[in-house]
Design an enzyme around this catalytic site. Structure first.
Site: not given
Ligand code: G3P
Ligand code: MG
Length: 236
Positions: A13, A54
């Site tokens: 992630h 992000h």
């Molecule tokens: O794509 C999974 C996750 O990354 C979604 O939430 O806020 O971490 O981008 P976020």
């Molecule tokens: Mg994400």
């Protein structure tokens, strides 16, 4: 005969963001070194280029201030995104990964779908990437719905934070490959509904072993984690 074990996918992630600054080439390199089969990153579009970050604001992860999409690309590239890393371009991520892992590109901003499709098609047509190695996902289902008309073979992931009234129906309507659901809103019925509709079910963000065990018991197909070692056995 024994049932073959179902494939359970680990998405690093924002790269291996539990170890290195999120959404940087360093975090992606770290995820690759840990053997992560998939990498998730987030993108916004600036001057037609996709930049990997992000937040819509720069303060959270960089030395900059203000909104990402209100800056010039040249300015963004001068900022420190952690440990002296630059905010990467999406194509730098594809070049670094070089087919050693799949890439899930999460489309954060408006106007990201068309340039993402263009880039993915370039890497498929000219650089031997496969359609199976890329997923474009988004919480913005209007933006996501722009992908299929441009290239129906590109896999899409429908992100959701919550339990939709008709479970995975929204993702089926989007002709998605997968549902990407929040951990707090994942339950066995939601997963089963997705499977009945022929969709994969991936859960974000799973950083603890007990949560991983719960999600596996619900028959999810994979997780997004900041700590790939949670899912991938350590290389000896
Ligand atoms: O794509 C999974 C996750 O990354 C979604 O939430 O806020 O971490 O981008 P976020
Ligand atoms: Mg994400």
């Amino acid at each position: 005969m024994e049932k073959p074990e179902r494939e359970f996918i680990c998405f690093a992630h924002r790269g291996a963001s539990g170890h290195e600054p999120e959404n940087t080439l360093l975090a992606i390199e770290k995820a690759l070194s840990m053997g992560a089969p998939w990498i998730e990153i987030d993108v916004f579009c600036v001057e037609g280029e996709l930049v990997v970050i992000h937040d819509e604001r720069l303060e959270y992860t960089t030395s900059g201030r203000g909104y990402v999409t209100e800056k010039t690309l040249a300015h963004l590239r001068t900022l420190d995104a952690g440990k002296g890393q630059r905010i990467p371009l999406l194509r730098e991520v594809f070049d670094l990964v070089e087919r050693r892992a799949g890439i899930n590109v999460e489309l954060k901003g408006v106007g990201t779908a068309a340039p993402a499709v263009k880039l993915v098609r370039d890497y498929i047509i000219n650089r031997r990437w496969q359609y199976e190695q890329v997923i474009l996902s988004s919480f913005d289902h209007r933006e996501l719905s722009r992908v299929k008309p441009l290239d129906p073979a590109i896999r899409t992931g429908a992100l959701i934070l919550g339990v939709p009234r008709h479970y995975a129906r929204f993702a089926e309507e989007l002709e998605a490959f997968s549902v990407h659901a929040g951990l707090a809103f994942t339950n066995r019925e939601f997963v089963e509904d997705a499977h009945r509709r022929g969709l994969k079910f991936f859960v974000y963000t799973v950083n603890f072993p007990d949560d991983l065990a719960r999600v596996r018991a619900m028959r999810a197909d994979g997780v997004f984690t900041n700590f790939p070692e949670l899912v991938i056995p350590r290389k000896s």
